[in-house]
Scaffold this active site. Structure first.
Site, PDB file in Angstrom:
ATOM      1  N   ARG A  30       0.819  -1.221   0.000  1.00  0.00           N
ATOM      2  CA  ARG A  30       0.000   0.000   0.000  1.00  0.00           C
ATOM      3  C   ARG A  30       0.852   1.271   0.000  1.00  0.00           C
ATOM      4  NH1 ARG A  30      -3.931  -1.437   4.636  1.00  0.00           N
ATOM      5  NH2 ARG A  30      -5.049  -3.202   3.776  1.00  0.00           N
ATOM      6  N   ARG A  34      -3.200   6.439   1.160  1.00  0.00           N
ATOM      7  CA  ARG A  34      -3.810   7.560   1.882  1.00  0.00           C
ATOM      8  C   ARG A  34      -2.897   8.251   2.870  1.00  0.00           C
ATOM      9  NH1 ARG A  34      -9.249   4.708   3.962  1.00  0.00           N
ATOM     10  NH2 ARG A  34      -7.772   3.004   4.301  1.00  0.00           N
ATOM     11  N   ARG A  43      -6.851  11.579  -5.326  1.00  0.00           N
ATOM     12  CA  ARG A  43      -8.092  10.823  -5.041  1.00  0.00           C
ATOM     13  C   ARG A  43      -9.296  11.754  -5.072  1.00  0.00           C
ATOM     14  NH1 ARG A  43     -12.282   9.188  -3.226  1.00  0.00           N
ATOM     15  NH2 ARG A  43     -12.738   7.497  -1.782  1.00  0.00           N
ATOM     16  N   ASP A  80      -6.950  -2.587  -7.138  1.00  0.00           N
ATOM     17  CA  ASP A  80      -7.601  -3.219  -5.988  1.00  0.00           C
ATOM     18  C   ASP A  80      -7.734  -4.707  -6.267  1.00  0.00           C
ATOM     19  OD1 ASP A  80     -10.271  -4.044  -4.369  1.00  0.00           O
ATOM     20  OD2 ASP A  80      -9.316  -2.332  -3.427  1.00  0.00           O
ATOM     21  N   TYR A 156     -14.708 -12.375  -0.171  1.00  0.00           N
ATOM     22  CA  TYR A 156     -15.521 -11.197  -0.501  1.00  0.00           C
ATOM     23  C   TYR A 156     -16.719 -11.579  -1.367  1.00  0.00           C
ATOM     24  CZ  TYR A 156     -11.862  -8.057   1.260  1.00  0.00           C
ATOM     25  OH  TYR A 156     -10.973  -7.386   2.063  1.00  0.00           O
TER      26      TYR A 156
END
Length: 359
Positions: A30, A34, A43, A80, A156
């Site tokens: 990652r 963020r 973003r 992703d 998921y």
């Protein structure tokens, strides 16, 4: 075929292939994310996470942000893991504060039997981004492509979103293993095709993220996660344009299965921060390279504490000039101070060079 600039820094690739390196290479799970103010600005411009991930220009921009800021030894595609089930028609969307959800999870036997490989062309935006990122990198560092593991994607797809207990999928696993194997077999084919297309588009190494493998019982892990990662690895292109393409597999919470993971044919295995690096290295010998495994939370500490912990991880691997890629034991936290990353990267490069001079 796209033409790419020659690679200027291949330290990461050599470490994965257990060839000698002048220092231990480092990248972060990652790393484009963020915790960086420039990522947050891009973003915002994109309007949404998927708006960012599906726009090759913006995906390129955020992939290069950490490379421009720190002397990291690899870039990783900004995307992703859920792009694959989305392309299988499950309807991915992101709910603010709740994370990813699927509109059409696999709830019934009919849903499972209807599952198909992604439609041709449905993931082209990913492959375009890979080619554009590799071109824009201009040979500075290698580019990593990635996918979720068949089991992690299935979690998921069946739960419909992230989970802590995995009740729904475990119920299916134990009561209808036939359905579970059908999903996993389909996912393994989809993941292998997806990673091979990333390699053709320009990825120089690939990684399989088995984020939820550690949620399985011993025995179930081998049957429902590891077996399918092995199927993926067996189908991967290990060479492209005459160059070796290393493969990394990472099961979070899987250190106690390290020897079994090392036997599936990947070049390297990732370790989370709970693993004892020295013990794993002794157990797997020179079968695979190891990647990891600093606790991401150390990046909230003071610079001297960060350096000490980096030294501890490097010392645990041992004074060898081959087979170790430094990384966090999980993705970097969004609240991490960016200056802590600079301290960590510098400590990895400096201390690993010093270790090689001593040995």
């Amino acid at each position: 075929m796209p033409q790419f600039a020659p690679l200027q820094n291949d330290t990461f690739l050599r470490a994965l292939l257990r060839q000698p390196t002048e220092y231990t290479p480092v990248w972060l799970m990652r790393q484009a994310g963020r915790y960086l103010p420039e990522y947050r600005a891009t973003r915002e411009k994109a309007g949404s996470f998927m708006g960012l991930a599906t726009n090759p220009d913006l995906a390129t921009e955020v992939t290069l942000q950490p490379i421009d800021r720190y002397p990291l030894d690899a870039a990783i595609l900004f995307s992703d893991i859920l792009t694959v089930p989305d392309a299988m028609g499950l309807g991915l969307h992101f709910v603010e504060g709740e994370g990813p959800k699927f509109e059409r999870p696999l709830k019934t036997e009919a849903d499972v039997q209807a599952l198909r490989l992604p439609e041709p062309g449905s993931l082209d935006y990913v492959f375009k981004a890979v080619t554009q990122i590799r071109t824009t990198l201009n040979g500075r560092v290698p580019l990593i492509g990635f996918s979720g593991s068949p089991w992690t994607l299935a979690c998921y797809m069946v739960e419909g979103q992230g989970s802590r207990e995995f009740h729904t999928i475990k119920k299916m696993l134990y009561s209808r293993p036939d359905l579970m194997h059908h999903i996993l077999d389909t996912n393994a084919r989809a993941v292998a095709e997806y990673l091979n297309a990333q390699i053709e588009a320009g990825a120089q190494a690939v990684m399989v993220f088995d984020s939820w493998g550690g949620a399985l019982a011993d025995g179930a892990y081998q049957q429902f996660s590891l077996q399918y990662m092995q199927k993926v690895v067996a189908q991967l292109k290990r060479e492209h344009d005459g160059v070796r393409i290393p493969a990394i597999v990472f099961t979070k919470g899987g250190a106690h299965w390290a020897e079994e993971i090392a036997a599936i044919g990947a070049d390297a295995i990732g370790l989370d921060w709970t693993a004892n690096l020295a013990k794993v290295r002794a157990a797997v010998g020179d079968k695979v390279a190891l990647q990891g495994n600093l606790d991401p939370a150390i990046l909230f500490a003071q610079p001297d504490q960060i350096r000490a912990e980096v030294h501890r991880v490097l010392d645990a691997y041992g004074p060898h000039d081959t087979g170790h890629v430094f990384n966090l034991g999980h993705g970097i936290s969004q609240f991490t101070p960016p200056e802590s990353v600079a301290v960590m990267v510098d400590a990895v490069h400096t201390h690993s060079r010093a270790l090689r001079q001593r040995s």
